[in-house]
Design a protein around this motif. Structure first.
Motif: not given
Length: 93
Positions: A67-88
């Motif tokens: 099935t389709g996956s979540l978009k990167q921006n939607d996933v990173l919206a829930n992360a406390e810290e983000v670095q270069e497009g990844y969850i830190k």
């Protein structure tokens, strides 16, 4: 009949120290258990179906469909810290 030496050997394999007094007691108890297994071996089970599970269970897994996956921006919206497009996350050593 299980001997004291066999019990001591089993204890050695299991890395368990067994006193000589306990070895005699365990030998007697293990022999009793093995006698019960001997009685079970004498039972005629030729007409008994093997029981793999007490309830009739069938494969309950669903077919694996991509099935389709979540978009990167939607996933990173829930992360406390983000670095270069990844969850830190904290460094773990």
């Amino acid at each position: 009949m299980i001997t004291k030496e066999q019990v001591e050997h089993i204890g050695w394999l299991a890395r368990v120290n067994i006193d000589e007094e306990d070895a005699f007691e365990f030998a007697s108890e293990l022999s009793t258990v093995l006698d019960y297994f001997g009685q079970l071996d004498e039972v005629d089970t030729s007409d008994v179906k093997p029981t793999y599970h007490v309830a009739d269970v069938i494969n309950v897994f669903r077919e694996d469909k991509p099935t389709g996956s979540l978009k990167q921006n939607d996933v990173l919206a829930n992360a406390e810290e983000v670095q270069e497009g990844y969850i830190k996350t904290p460094k773990i050593i």
